[in-house]
Design a protein around this motif. Structure first.
Motif, PDB file in Angstrom:
ATOM      1  N   ASP A  66     -19.939 -50.482  -3.488  1.00  0.00           N
ATOM      2  CA  ASP A  66     -20.257 -51.053  -4.788  1.00  0.00           C
ATOM      3  C   ASP A  66     -19.469 -52.358  -4.927  1.00  0.00           C
ATOM      4  O   ASP A  66     -18.243 -52.337  -4.862  1.00  0.00           O
ATOM      5  CB  ASP A  66     -19.865 -50.060  -5.889  1.00  0.00           C
ATOM      6  CG  ASP A  66     -20.230 -50.540  -7.278  1.00  0.00           C
ATOM      7  OD1 ASP A  66     -20.506 -51.745  -7.469  1.00  0.00           O
ATOM      8  OD2 ASP A  66     -20.233 -49.697  -8.194  1.00  0.00           O
ATOM      9  N   PRO A  67     -20.151 -53.488  -5.107  1.00  0.00           N
ATOM     10  CA  PRO A  67     -19.426 -54.761  -5.201  1.00  0.00           C
ATOM     11  C   PRO A  67     -18.478 -54.837  -6.393  1.00  0.00           C
ATOM     12  O   PRO A  67     -17.494 -55.557  -6.360  1.00  0.00           O
ATOM     13  CB  PRO A  67     -20.529 -55.820  -5.308  1.00  0.00           C
ATOM     14  CG  PRO A  67     -21.791 -55.094  -5.531  1.00  0.00           C
ATOM     15  CD  PRO A  67     -21.590 -53.656  -5.211  1.00  0.00           C
ATOM     16  N   SER A  68     -18.749 -54.051  -7.439  1.00  0.00           N
ATOM     17  CA  SER A  68     -17.878 -54.094  -8.616  1.00  0.00           C
ATOM     18  C   SER A  68     -16.717 -53.110  -8.501  1.00  0.00           C
ATOM     19  O   SER A  68     -15.769 -53.192  -9.277  1.00  0.00           O
ATOM     20  CB  SER A  68     -18.685 -53.798  -9.883  1.00  0.00           C
ATOM     21  OG  SER A  68     -19.188 -52.474  -9.843  1.00  0.00           O
ATOM     22  N   ASP A  69     -16.786 -52.187  -7.541  1.00  0.00           N
ATOM     23  CA  ASP A  69     -15.718 -51.202  -7.338  1.00  0.00           C
ATOM     24  C   ASP A  69     -15.827 -50.706  -5.906  1.00  0.00           C
ATOM     25  O   ASP A  69     -16.639 -49.839  -5.598  1.00  0.00           O
ATOM     26  CB  ASP A  69     -15.875 -50.039  -8.331  1.00  0.00           C
ATOM     27  CG  ASP A  69     -14.812 -48.959  -8.160  1.00  0.00           C
ATOM     28  OD1 ASP A  69     -13.965 -49.068  -7.251  1.00  0.00           O
ATOM     29  OD2 ASP A  69     -14.843 -47.986  -8.929  1.00  0.00           O
ATOM     30  N   LYS A  70     -15.009 -51.253  -5.033  1.00  0.00           N
ATOM     31  CA  LYS A  70     -15.114 -50.970  -3.601  1.00  0.00           C
ATOM     32  C   LYS A  70     -14.918 -49.493  -3.270  1.00  0.00           C
ATOM     33  O   LYS A  70     -15.266 -49.042  -2.194  1.00  0.00           O
ATOM     34  CB  LYS A  70     -14.107 -51.811  -2.807  1.00  0.00           C
ATOM     35  CG  LYS A  70     -14.324 -53.299  -2.913  1.00  0.00           C
ATOM     36  CD  LYS A  70     -15.644 -53.704  -2.293  1.00  0.00           C
ATOM     37  CE  LYS A  70     -15.782 -55.225  -2.339  1.00  0.00           C
ATOM     38  NZ  LYS A  70     -17.094 -55.694  -2.191  1.00  0.00           N
ATOM     39  N   ARG A  71     -14.385 -48.716  -4.206  1.00  0.00           N
ATOM     40  CA  ARG A  71     -14.233 -47.278  -3.950  1.00  0.00           C
ATOM     41  C   ARG A  71     -15.560 -46.554  -4.102  1.00  0.00           C
ATOM     42  O   ARG A  71     -15.749 -45.470  -3.565  1.00  0.00           O
ATOM     43  CB  ARG A  71     -13.202 -46.662  -4.901  1.00  0.00           C
ATOM     44  CG  ARG A  71     -11.803 -47.223  -4.725  1.00  0.00           C
ATOM     45  CD  ARG A  71     -10.928 -46.768  -5.854  1.00  0.00           C
ATOM     46  NE  ARG A  71     -11.462 -47.331  -7.107  1.00  0.00           N
ATOM     47  CZ  ARG A  71     -11.048 -47.010  -8.314  1.00  0.00           C
ATOM     48  NH1 ARG A  71     -10.103 -46.118  -8.471  1.00  0.00           N
ATOM     49  NH2 ARG A  71     -11.586 -47.566  -9.380  1.00  0.00           N
ATOM     50  N   GLY A  72     -16.495 -47.143  -4.833  1.00  0.00           N
ATOM     51  CA  GLY A  72     -17.790 -46.525  -5.088  1.00  0.00           C
ATOM     52  C   GLY A  72     -18.812 -46.886  -4.021  1.00  0.00           C
ATOM     53  O   GLY A  72     -18.630 -47.835  -3.254  1.00  0.00           O
ATOM     54  N   THR A  73     -19.876 -46.131  -3.987  1.00  0.00           N
ATOM     55  CA  THR A  73     -20.959 -46.360  -3.037  1.00  0.00           C
ATOM     56  C   THR A  73     -22.265 -46.505  -3.804  1.00  0.00           C
ATOM     57  O   THR A  73     -22.549 -45.731  -4.714  1.00  0.00           O
ATOM     58  CB  THR A  73     -21.082 -45.160  -2.057  1.00  0.00           C
ATOM     59  OG1 THR A  73     -19.859 -45.026  -1.349  1.00  0.00           O
ATOM     60  CG2 THR A  73     -22.221 -45.354  -1.076  1.00  0.00           C
ATOM     61  N   ILE A  74     -23.039 -47.509  -3.411  1.00  0.00           N
ATOM     62  CA  ILE A  74     -24.376 -47.701  -3.952  1.00  0.00           C
ATOM     63  C   ILE A  74     -25.368 -47.107  -2.947  1.00  0.00           C
ATOM     64  O   ILE A  74     -25.306 -47.391  -1.754  1.00  0.00           O
ATOM     65  CB  ILE A  74     -24.707 -49.202  -4.151  1.00  0.00           C
ATOM     66  CG1 ILE A  74     -23.737 -49.853  -5.132  1.00  0.00           C
ATOM     67  CG2 ILE A  74     -26.158 -49.384  -4.579  1.00  0.00           C
ATOM     68  CD1 ILE A  74     -23.932 -49.452  -6.561  1.00  0.00           C
ATOM     69  N   VAL A  75     -26.267 -46.280  -3.460  1.00  0.00           N
ATOM     70  CA  VAL A  75     -27.318 -45.680  -2.640  1.00  0.00           C
ATOM     71  C   VAL A  75     -28.628 -46.324  -3.072  1.00  0.00           C
ATOM     72  O   VAL A  75     -28.957 -46.330  -4.262  1.00  0.00           O
ATOM     73  CB  VAL A  75     -27.360 -44.149  -2.847  1.00  0.00           C
ATOM     74  CG1 VAL A  75     -28.449 -43.528  -2.003  1.00  0.00           C
ATOM     75  CG2 VAL A  75     -26.011 -43.525  -2.537  1.00  0.00           C
ATOM     76  N   ALA A  76     -29.367 -46.889  -2.106  1.00  0.00           N
ATOM     77  CA  ALA A  76     -30.602 -47.608  -2.421  1.00  0.00           C
ATOM     78  C   ALA A  76     -31.753 -47.070  -1.590  1.00  0.00           C
ATOM     79  O   ALA A  76     -31.617 -46.828  -0.392  1.00  0.00           O
ATOM     80  CB  ALA A  76     -30.423 -49.098  -2.155  1.00  0.00           C
ATOM     81  N   LEU A  77     -32.884 -46.902  -2.228  1.00  0.00           N
ATOM     82  CA  LEU A  77     -34.106 -46.444  -1.578  1.00  0.00           C
ATOM     83  C   LEU A  77     -34.678 -47.589  -0.742  1.00  0.00           C
ATOM     84  O   LEU A  77     -34.768 -48.722  -1.209  1.00  0.00           O
ATOM     85  CB  LEU A  77     -35.096 -46.025  -2.664  1.00  0.00           C
ATOM     86  CG  LEU A  77     -36.350 -45.276  -2.273  1.00  0.00           C
ATOM     87  CD1 LEU A  77     -36.012 -43.952  -1.601  1.00  0.00           C
ATOM     88  CD2 LEU A  77     -37.185 -45.013  -3.514  1.00  0.00           C
ATOM     89  N   THR A  78     -35.059 -47.306   0.490  1.00  0.00           N
ATOM     90  CA  THR A  78     -35.705 -48.316   1.339  1.00  0.00           C
ATOM     91  C   THR A  78     -37.215 -48.261   1.124  1.00  0.00           C
ATOM     92  O   THR A  78     -37.739 -47.325   0.503  1.00  0.00           O
ATOM     93  CB  THR A  78     -35.405 -48.056   2.830  1.00  0.00           C
ATOM     94  OG1 THR A  78     -35.988 -46.798   3.190  1.00  0.00           O
ATOM     95  CG2 THR A  78     -33.912 -48.069   3.119  1.00  0.00           C
TER      96      THR A  78
END
Length: 132
Positions: A66-78
């Motif tokens: 997550d660019p706003s919180d490097k500890r977080g992860t963004i999951v995105a559908l392809t």
């Protein structure tokens, strides 16, 4: 749910994995923080993380910091994940029609949808309440 889970419509993924793809497909950007996705899915955070790793390897979603919180992860559908979700979704909707059939009238289905939506939207407030 046993009947849906046992259906042969899920293809290369499980019903729980479909739930992840479906949830992401309903987001305007087709992405969520892993933490927020976990609020929508009935799995523990470690189980969801492993599932997302598997779906990433299959090419159905991506995971990135997550660019706003490097500890977080963004999951995105392809695009491939969206295509699989839509194809399975069509088969799943047909099975729902088969199983529900004529058990409910159009008016009853409309009422059921309204009640389910109301319950779904109430969940964030309900989960914050303390139970004793």
């Amino acid at each position: 749910m046993r009947r849906f889970t046992a259906d042969d419509i899920w293809g290369p993924i499980s019903v729980r994995e479909y739930d992840v793809l479906f949830t992401l497909s309903k987001c305007p950007t087709h992405k969520l923080r892993l933490h927020d996705l976990n609020d929508e899915i009935l799995l523990s955070q470690p189980s969801l993380s492993r599932m997302c790793e598997r779906l990433d390897k299959l090419g159905y979603l991506t995971r990135e910091p997550d660019p706003s919180d490097k500890r977080g992860t963004i999951v995105a559908l392809t695009d491939a994940g969206l295509a699989v979700q839509r194809e399975i979704g069509r088969r799943h909707a047909a099975r729902i029609r088969r199983y529900v059939g004529d058990a409910l009238s159009d008016d009853e289905l409309t009422t059921l949808e309204a009640l389910c939506t109301k319950l779904r939207l109430a969940q964030p407030a309900i989960s914050r309440q303390e139970f004793s």
